[in-house]
Design a protein around this motif. Structure first.
Motif, PDB file in Angstrom:
ATOM      1  N   VAL A 112      23.246   2.370   7.947  1.00 49.90           N
ATOM      2  CA  VAL A 112      22.865   2.113   6.552  1.00 49.90           C
ATOM      3  C   VAL A 112      21.766   3.074   6.112  1.00 49.90           C
ATOM      4  N   GLY A 113      20.914   3.480   7.041  1.00 49.89           N
ATOM      5  CA  GLY A 113      19.826   4.404   6.726  1.00 49.89           C
ATOM      6  C   GLY A 113      18.591   3.672   6.252  1.00 49.89           C
ATOM      7  N   ILE A 114      18.012   2.845   7.131  1.00 52.27           N
ATOM      8  CA  ILE A 114      16.858   2.026   6.756  1.00 52.27           C
ATOM      9  C   ILE A 114      15.632   2.458   7.558  1.00 52.27           C
ATOM     10  N   PRO A 115      14.479   2.617   6.905  1.00 56.57           N
ATOM     11  CA  PRO A 115      13.233   2.845   7.640  1.00 56.57           C
ATOM     12  C   PRO A 115      12.910   1.613   8.478  1.00 56.57           C
ATOM     13  N   SER A 116      12.269   1.811   9.614  1.00 60.27           N
ATOM     14  CA  SER A 116      12.016   0.660  10.473  1.00 60.27           C
ATOM     15  C   SER A 116      10.680   0.749  11.202  1.00 60.27           C
ATOM     16  N   ILE A 117      10.131  -0.429  11.484  1.00 58.59           N
ATOM     17  CA  ILE A 117       9.048  -0.581  12.448  1.00 58.59           C
ATOM     18  C   ILE A 117       9.685  -1.243  13.662  1.00 58.59           C
ATOM     19  N   LEU A 118       9.675  -0.563  14.790  1.00 52.90           N
ATOM     20  CA  LEU A 118      10.350  -1.052  15.988  1.00 52.90           C
ATOM     21  C   LEU A 118       9.351  -1.571  17.010  1.00 52.90           C
ATOM     22  N   VAL A 119       9.641  -2.772  17.505  1.00 49.09           N
ATOM     23  CA  VAL A 119       8.829  -3.396  18.550  1.00 49.09           C
ATOM     24  C   VAL A 119       9.756  -3.642  19.740  1.00 49.09           C
ATOM     25  N   PRO A 120       9.942  -2.636  20.598  1.00 51.90           N
ATOM     26  CA  PRO A 120      10.884  -2.789  21.718  1.00 51.90           C
ATOM     27  C   PRO A 120      10.472  -3.902  22.671  1.00 51.90           C
ATOM     28  N   LYS A 121      11.443  -4.719  23.067  1.00 53.41           N
ATOM     29  CA  LYS A 121      11.160  -5.786  24.032  1.00 53.41           C
ATOM     30  C   LYS A 121      10.804  -5.166  25.379  1.00 53.41           C
ATOM     31  N   GLY A 122       9.750  -5.661  25.985  1.00 54.96           N
ATOM     32  CA  GLY A 122       9.234  -5.043  27.195  1.00 54.96           C
ATOM     33  C   GLY A 122       9.866  -5.529  28.481  1.00 54.96           C
ATOM     34  N   TYR A 123      10.829  -6.450  28.399  1.00 56.55           N
ATOM     35  CA  TYR A 123      11.385  -7.048  29.618  1.00 56.55           C
ATOM     36  C   TYR A 123      12.872  -6.749  29.792  1.00 56.55           C
ATOM     37  N   THR A 124      13.379  -5.735  29.101  1.00 57.12           N
ATOM     38  CA  THR A 124      14.799  -5.411  29.205  1.00 57.12           C
ATOM     39  C   THR A 124      15.070  -4.520  30.411  1.00 57.12           C
ATOM     40  N   ALA A 125      16.334  -4.469  30.836  1.00 61.27           N
ATOM     41  CA  ALA A 125      16.722  -3.679  32.008  1.00 61.27           C
ATOM     42  C   ALA A 125      16.361  -2.212  31.814  1.00 61.27           C
ATOM     43  N   GLU A 126      15.720  -1.649  32.847  1.00 58.46           N
ATOM     44  CA  GLU A 126      15.288  -0.247  32.822  1.00 58.46           C
ATOM     45  C   GLU A 126      14.407   0.082  31.614  1.00 58.46           C
ATOM     46  N   ASN A 127      13.845  -0.961  30.985  1.00 63.23           N
ATOM     47  CA  ASN A 127      12.990  -0.770  29.808  1.00 63.23           C
ATOM     48  C   ASN A 127      13.702   0.073  28.742  1.00 63.23           C
ATOM     49  N   HIS A 128      15.023  -0.140  28.608  1.00 62.95           N
ATOM     50  CA  HIS A 128      15.813   0.756  27.755  1.00 62.95           C
ATOM     51  C   HIS A 128      15.429   0.678  26.286  1.00 62.95           C
ATOM     52  N   GLN A 129      14.913  -0.459  25.836  1.00 64.31           N
ATOM     53  CA  GLN A 129      14.566  -0.553  24.410  1.00 64.31           C
ATOM     54  C   GLN A 129      13.439   0.409  24.025  1.00 64.31           C
ATOM     55  N   GLU A 130      12.504   0.620  24.935  1.00 67.59           N
ATOM     56  CA  GLU A 130      11.423   1.560  24.628  1.00 67.59           C
ATOM     57  C   GLU A 130      11.967   2.983  24.487  1.00 67.59           C
ATOM     58  N   TYR A 131      12.925   3.341  25.314  1.00 65.79           N
ATOM     59  CA  TYR A 131      13.557   4.660  25.189  1.00 65.79           C
ATOM     60  C   TYR A 131      14.312   4.773  23.861  1.00 65.79           C
ATOM     61  N   ASN A 132      15.019   3.705  23.484  1.00 64.91           N
ATOM     62  CA  ASN A 132      15.741   3.707  22.208  1.00 64.91           C
ATOM     63  C   ASN A 132      14.776   3.894  21.035  1.00 64.91           C
ATOM     64  N   ALA A 133      13.693   3.131  21.061  1.00 62.03           N
ATOM     65  CA  ALA A 133      12.715   3.183  19.977  1.00 62.03           C
ATOM     66  C   ALA A 133      12.075   4.565  19.875  1.00 62.03           C
ATOM     67  N   LYS A 134      11.750   5.143  21.022  1.00 57.86           N
ATOM     68  CA  LYS A 134      11.115   6.470  21.032  1.00 57.86           C
ATOM     69  C   LYS A 134      12.055   7.522  20.442  1.00 57.86           C
ATOM     70  N   ALA A 135      13.352   7.376  20.704  1.00 55.08           N
ATOM     71  CA  ALA A 135      14.316   8.324  20.134  1.00 55.08           C
ATOM     72  C   ALA A 135      14.279   8.281  18.612  1.00 55.08           C
ATOM     73  N   PHE A 136      14.160   7.080  18.046  1.00 59.35           N
ATOM     74  CA  PHE A 136      14.077   6.947  16.586  1.00 59.35           C
ATOM     75  C   PHE A 136      12.743   7.476  16.059  1.00 59.35           C
ATOM     76  N   GLU A 137      11.666   7.190  16.787  1.00 56.86           N
ATOM     77  CA  GLU A 137      10.349   7.666  16.348  1.00 56.86           C
ATOM     78  C   GLU A 137      10.282   9.189  16.402  1.00 56.86           C
ATOM     79  N   ASP A 138      10.839   9.791  17.449  1.00 55.54           N
ATOM     80  CA  ASP A 138      10.817  11.251  17.591  1.00 55.54           C
ATOM     81  C   ASP A 138      11.545  11.950  16.448  1.00 55.54           C
ATOM     82  N   GLU A 139      12.539  11.271  15.865  1.00 57.78           N
ATOM     83  CA  GLU A 139      13.298  11.847  14.741  1.00 57.78           C
ATOM     84  C   GLU A 139      12.707  11.477  13.389  1.00 57.78           C
ATOM     85  N   GLY A 140      11.582  10.774  13.402  1.00 58.80           N
ATOM     86  CA  GLY A 140      10.931  10.412  12.139  1.00 58.80           C
ATOM     87  C   GLY A 140      11.610   9.284  11.397  1.00 58.80           C
TER      88      GLY A 140
END
Length: 367
Positions: free
Chosen positions: A282-310
């Motif tokens: 859809v193309g929405i700006p976001s504030i991401l709070v990745p859950k810290g207890y997911t497997a391989e901490n994958h949510q933090e990697y996902n969030a960082k990918a979005f932050e790195d792209e602005g």
């Protein structure tokens, strides 16, 4: 043609698999589709509802520490491989598609060993263990994030497709959505939710945000607590003597997420792969709070990918406070230039045609 699809455990693996299955069904009416999961997994509930044939194998997640649970998991894995052999022998698939989760390990492994075309789809920026192992033997590795490419050794097999999403996200009548949800299109609207099950730390921070903005006529907030947290959240609202006005809505669960996403000016959420696929489509700006207890901490990697792209502003759970979240909201929501840039960057990361791309690759493998 016979298509075998496997993946399970969580919605993050199941929903992409079902989206691929629906695209195959729409494109190849005479195709046969079999979904293989586990009896205990969420897929055993979701898949049959879509009218897909469903069979199960025995398998458990592999613990990280040596002990009794590991030996039980190894035993189940052996049984699961035998189950997979039996199913593949009987069904005789022309191709096998895995979307992650431990259930797809035995199925894809057996299929690749028999020379059946195989591919895996990885939803997260940091790949799961099952897909890392299977990447050695499959024909194609499909990825959602460009960042995950570096974690796979076999670069020639990798194709960037995005993560398949439900079509309803792209078919929303915005005028109707504003009316149905009671949202004023002329006032900034913030949609907050911690994934399908809710997020306790986000709920705690949102209590402060709601308290500070309960009389703010220049902001609309809809916060979804998650069903298991709703009563606790509303008890705290009452304890703080907060009277919710028309500008703030608190819900246990939100069934009209496609409508909400399409009219939101800012989304506050965790960083699950499906959520991010829909947010970016859809193309929405976001504030991401990745859950810290997911497997391989994958949510933090996902969030960082979005932050790195602005496309997003990231706050880790360990750093999350009500004051900090409220400050971030105010800095973003009232900066129209920043909002527009974040929205454009989010849209660039989106792949609304991911299911079509994946089935194109499936078709090519079967030629």
């Amino acid at each position: 043609m016979r298509y075998l699809i496997t993946g399970g455990g969580t919605g993050g693996h199941i929903y992409p698999a079902m989206a691929i299955a629906m695209e195959i069904r729409n494109r190849h009416e005479d195709g046969e589709i079999l979904y293989v999961g586990t009896k205990e997994g969420l897929e055993s509930e979701l898949v049959p509802r879509e009218g897909l044939d469903f069979r199960t194998i025995r398998v458990k997640g592999m613990p990280r520490k040596i002990g009794r649970d590991m030996f039980l998991a190894i035993k189940e894995l052996v049984l699961g491989i035998n189950d997979a052999r039996r199913i593949i022998k009987q069904y005789k698939p022309d191709i096998v598609i895995g979307t992650g989760g431990y259930v797809c390990g035995p199925v894809v492994y057996v299929a690749s060993g028999r020379g059946i075309p195989t591919l895996i789809h990885e939803q997260n920026a940091f790949p799961g263990m099952t897909n890392k192992i299977l990447s050695r033997s499959v024909d194609k590795i499909l990825i959602t994030f460009e960042e995950s490419r570096k974690y796979f050794k076999y670069s020639k097999k990798i194709l960037l497709t995005g993560n398949p999403i439900r079509k309803s996200i792209l078919e929303v009548d915005k005028d109707k959505a504003y009316m149905d949800l009671g949202i004023n299109r002329n006032i900034p609207f913030i949609l907050s939710f911690g994934g399908s099950g809710g997020q306790k730390r986000l709920n705690q921070a949102m209590l402060y945000v709601i308290e500070k903005n309960v009389s703010n006529k220049n902001m609309q907030i809809m916060h979804i607590t998650g069903s298991r947290f709703y009563n606790e959240f509303m008890d705290e609202i009452e304890a703080r003597d907060i009277e919710l006005g028309r500008n703030i809505k608190v819900l246990p669960y939100f069934y009209d997420m496609p409508q909400g996403l399409n009219i939101a000016d800012l989304v506050i959420t965790s960083a699950g792969a499906i959520t991010l696929a829909e947010v970016s489509a859809v193309g929405i700006p976001s504030i991401l709070v990745p859950k810290g207890y997911t497997a391989e901490n994958h949510q933090e990697y996902n969030a960082k990918a979005f932050e790195d792209e602005g496309a997003a502003h990231v706050i880790l759970e360990k750093d999350l406070t009500g004051e900090g979240l409220n400050k971030a909201i105010e800095e973003i929501i009232h900066d129209s230039e920043r909002l527009a840039n974040m929205a454009e960057n989010s849209r660039k990361m989106g792949r609304s045609d991911a299911a079509e791309r994946i089935v194109d690759i499936v078709d090519d493998l079967m030629k």
